[in-house]
Design a protein around this motif. Structure first.
Motif, PDB file in Angstrom:
ATOM      1  N   VAL A 150       0.955  -0.847   0.157  1.00  0.00           N
ATOM      2  CA  VAL A 150      -0.082  -0.351   0.079  1.00  0.00           C
ATOM      3  C   VAL A 150       0.355   1.296  -0.135  1.00  0.00           C
ATOM      4  O   VAL A 150       0.692   2.060  -0.553  1.00  0.00           O
ATOM      5  N   PHE A 151       1.862   1.400   0.755  1.00  0.00           N
ATOM      6  CA  PHE A 151       2.774   2.771   0.509  1.00  0.00           C
ATOM      7  C   PHE A 151       3.809   2.274  -1.396  1.00  0.00           C
ATOM      8  O   PHE A 151       4.111   3.275  -1.245  1.00  0.00           O
ATOM      9  N   ALA A 152       3.502   1.238  -1.953  1.00  0.00           N
ATOM     10  CA  ALA A 152       4.445   1.846  -3.133  1.00  0.00           C
ATOM     11  C   ALA A 152       2.944   2.060  -3.824  1.00  0.00           C
ATOM     12  O   ALA A 152       3.429   2.762  -4.603  1.00  0.00           O
ATOM     13  N   GLN A 153       2.202   0.986  -3.736  1.00  0.00           N
ATOM     14  CA  GLN A 153       1.199   1.550  -4.530  1.00  0.00           C
ATOM     15  C   GLN A 153      -0.067   2.701  -4.200  1.00  0.00           C
ATOM     16  O   GLN A 153      -0.910   2.910  -5.045  1.00  0.00           O
ATOM     17  N   GLY A 154       0.122   2.746  -3.048  1.00  0.00           N
ATOM     18  CA  GLY A 154      -0.944   3.930  -2.615  1.00  0.00           C
ATOM     19  C   GLY A 154      -2.788   3.228  -3.417  1.00  0.00           C
ATOM     20  O   GLY A 154      -3.378   1.748  -3.641  1.00  0.00           O
ATOM     21  N   PRO A 155      -3.258   4.290  -4.015  1.00  0.00           N
ATOM     22  CA  PRO A 155      -4.853   4.049  -4.242  1.00  0.00           C
ATOM     23  C   PRO A 155      -5.202   3.422  -5.434  1.00  0.00           C
ATOM     24  O   PRO A 155      -5.690   2.595  -5.998  1.00  0.00           O
ATOM     25  N   ASP A 156      -3.615   2.729  -6.279  1.00  0.00           N
ATOM     26  CA  ASP A 156      -3.770   1.523  -7.100  1.00  0.00           C
ATOM     27  C   ASP A 156      -3.759   0.160  -6.722  1.00  0.00           C
ATOM     28  O   ASP A 156      -3.916  -0.235  -7.333  1.00  0.00           O
ATOM     29  N   LEU A 157      -3.167   0.106  -5.587  1.00  0.00           N
ATOM     30  CA  LEU A 157      -3.656  -1.391  -5.282  1.00  0.00           C
ATOM     31  C   LEU A 157      -4.951  -1.936  -5.329  1.00  0.00           C
ATOM     32  O   LEU A 157      -5.793  -1.100  -5.375  1.00  0.00           O
ATOM     33  N   ARG A 158      -5.183  -3.189  -5.933  1.00  0.00           N
ATOM     34  CA  ARG A 158      -6.424  -3.972  -6.370  1.00  0.00           C
ATOM     35  C   ARG A 158      -6.097  -5.283  -5.246  1.00  0.00           C
ATOM     36  O   ARG A 158      -5.062  -6.089  -5.103  1.00  0.00           O
ATOM     37  N   HIS A 159      -6.791  -5.819  -5.002  1.00  0.00           N
ATOM     38  CA  HIS A 159      -7.571  -7.220  -4.367  1.00  0.00           C
ATOM     39  C   HIS A 159      -8.865  -7.452  -4.844  1.00  0.00           C
ATOM     40  O   HIS A 159      -9.818  -6.865  -4.374  1.00  0.00           O
ATOM     41  N   GLU A 160      -8.562  -9.220  -5.303  1.00  0.00           N
ATOM     42  CA  GLU A 160     -10.302  -9.984  -5.174  1.00  0.00           C
ATOM     43  C   GLU A 160     -10.057 -10.735  -4.272  1.00  0.00           C
ATOM     44  O   GLU A 160      -9.018 -11.274  -4.151  1.00  0.00           O
ATOM     45  N   SER A 161     -11.549 -10.933  -3.235  1.00  0.00           N
ATOM     46  CA  SER A 161     -11.041 -12.189  -2.591  1.00  0.00           C
ATOM     47  C   SER A 161     -12.484 -13.402  -2.796  1.00  0.00           C
ATOM     48  O   SER A 161     -13.288 -12.797  -3.185  1.00  0.00           O
ATOM     49  N   ALA A 162     -12.096 -14.154  -2.371  1.00  0.00           N
ATOM     50  CA  ALA A 162     -13.850 -14.961  -2.327  1.00  0.00           C
ATOM     51  C   ALA A 162     -13.856 -15.506  -0.464  1.00  0.00           C
ATOM     52  O   ALA A 162     -14.108 -16.304  -0.334  1.00  0.00           O
ATOM     53  N   ILE A 163     -13.100 -14.805   0.121  1.00  0.00           N
ATOM     54  CA  ILE A 163     -13.134 -14.619   1.836  1.00  0.00           C
ATOM     55  C   ILE A 163     -14.877 -14.419   2.079  1.00  0.00           C
ATOM     56  O   ILE A 163     -14.928 -13.577   1.537  1.00  0.00           O
ATOM     57  N   SER A 164     -15.622 -14.482   2.483  1.00  0.00           N
ATOM     58  CA  SER A 164     -17.166 -15.012   3.263  1.00  0.00           C
ATOM     59  C   SER A 164     -17.369 -14.273   4.633  1.00  0.00           C
ATOM     60  O   SER A 164     -15.834 -14.453   5.013  1.00  0.00           O
ATOM     61  N   ARG A 165     -18.201 -13.172   4.115  1.00  0.00           N
ATOM     62  CA  ARG A 165     -17.913 -13.356   6.033  1.00  0.00           C
ATOM     63  C   ARG A 165     -18.023 -13.627   7.636  1.00  0.00           C
ATOM     64  O   ARG A 165     -17.564 -13.634   8.143  1.00  0.00           O
TER      65      ARG A 165
END
Length: 414
Positions: A150-165
């Motif tokens: 996050v410090f390297a990419q800032g708001p360009d950080l992206r992530h998709e997740s399959a984890i549920s609540r």
């Protein structure tokens, strides 16, 4: 994970590096966090003298003859150094006479500076590596690289997740203590966690200070679990505990000294309004907090349960773990000012760049969830690299300039 499965620890690399250039290395952290296992792994095939101050015979020998006890030409590993703090002076004399790096590897379940009667704690001669309970990345075999990313990419950080609540709830109540993670039966895990807290109070806290009100201390632990991730002031607990404010403040310090809880300080940078310096409190292990509230994973998902509080504490403790090994050197804070602008987590690096984080238990995000982050962005300007809402949804969503919503699992899956 099974009880016999050895989980690689991020701290291993840090300790190995420290032993190459530092005379004394201390691995400090909660009991049952895996310190002794890490020491055995680090020993490998090396010529090592191993002592354990939890063993009565080792402890008696250390007390009777501290100088003779630490006399060894190669690496000496001493577990639970807080049991005989007098050894520190003998170690200091030994490493001053023979200043080769890698002379002593110590472990401790209490902070050295909090130990009753602890002498000069080896300034300039010792490096401390914190070992927390397992991170989610260590359990899953995932990268655990959010802070650097996050410090390297800032708001360009992206992530998709399959984890549920539901999976997040299960992770919260499981926690990261190795013995708890190895127990698949929630009832057996709960019994372990109850015994763990009881033993911590009866043994480790008593090593630091004589406690006459042990039942009140156990009540305090339950009250703190109910107030996890909230501002904590000793005065607010007086009526519940029937103890004085100074006594409560002392008990809070003791619980932090034995790595049961961690206080997160308030953050301020003269932003035009007075910020609170009162700390927030989180449990070092989220499983302990959930067990103190007698909440299982299914109950945690029901309306009215403290899912949000426990999730915030879970996130903060994951970030605190990660900050011990990330390349980016960061300090961890929370923010609240007199106008009640609040931000759950502030990460600030040595260049005074900031990543601000809100934690939401919902699986959807609204623009209002960014209100505190936007206020902070106005005050910080370019020093704010990104405002992040971590939520229990599955995708990355943009919410304006430098504002992003990310799944909570970005913490360990990136």
């Amino acid at each position: 994970m099974t009880a016999t499965h050895l989980v690689p620890r991020r701290a291993q690399k840090l300790v190995s590096a420290a032993l190459e250039d530092t005379r004394v290395v201390l691995i400090s952290g909660a009991r049952q966090a895996g310190k002794s296992t890490l020491v055995r792994v680090l020993a490998g095939d090396r010529s090592v003298e191993r002592r354990d101050l939890d063993r009565e015979q080792d402890r008696a020998a250390a007390i009777a003859d501290p100088t003779g006890f630490v006399s060894f030409g190669d690496l000496m590993m001493i577990d639970e150094i807080q049991r005989v703090p007098e050894l520190l002076l003998a170690i200091k004399a030994t490493v001053d006479e023979d200043p080769r790096p890698g002379r002593f590897l110590l472990t401790g379940s209490s902070r050295l500076f909090g130990m009753r009667g602890a002498p000069d704690a080896l300034p300039g001669r010792m490096e401390t590596v914190e070992l927390w309970p397992f991170s989610q990345g260590e359990i899953d075999g995932a990268p655990d690289g959010f802070i650097d990313a996050v410090f390297a990419q800032g708001p360009d950080l992206r992530h998709e997740s399959a984890i549920s609540r539901a999976d997040y709830a299960a992770r919260i109540v499981r926690g990261g203590l190795p013995e708890a993670v190895a127990r698949n039966d929630p009832r057996r895990r709960g019994r372990f966690l109850d015994s763990y807290v009881q033993a911590l109070i009866d043994r480790d806290v008593q090593e630091l200070a004589r406690i006459e009100q042990a039942p009140a201390l156990r009540t305090l632990v339950r009250l703190l679990a109910a107030r996890s991730a909230t501002l904590i002031a000793a005065g607010a607990l007086e009526s519940d505990l029937q103890l004085s404010r100074p006594t409560i403040a002392r008990y809070l310090r003791l619980l932090e000294e034995v790595f049961l809880v961690k206080r997160i300080p308030g953050w301020s940078r003269n932003l035009g309004s007075r910020a609170t310096h009162a700390p927030k409190l989180v449990f070092v292990d989220s499983g302990i907090a959930a067990q103190q509230l007698a909440i299982d994973a299914h109950q945690l998902l029901r309306p009215g349960q403290p899912f949000g509080q426990l999730l915030e504490g879970f996130v903060v403790s994951e970030l605190a773990r990660q900050a011990t090994w990330s390349d980016q050197l960061v300090d961890l804070y929370h923010y609240r000012d007199q106008q009640k602008v609040e931000v759950d987590v502030i990460l600030e690096n040595r260049q005074r760049q900031v990543v601000a984080i809100e934690v939401k238990a919902a699986s959807t995000v609204r623009s209002d969830d960014f209100a505190g982050l936007r206020k902070l962005a106005e005050r910080l300007g370019d020093d704010l690299l990104a405002g992040i809402v971590l939520y229990t949804g599955t995708t990355t969503l943009p919410f304006g300039d430098r504002m992003r919503a990310l799944p909570v699992s970005a913490l360990w899956e990136i």
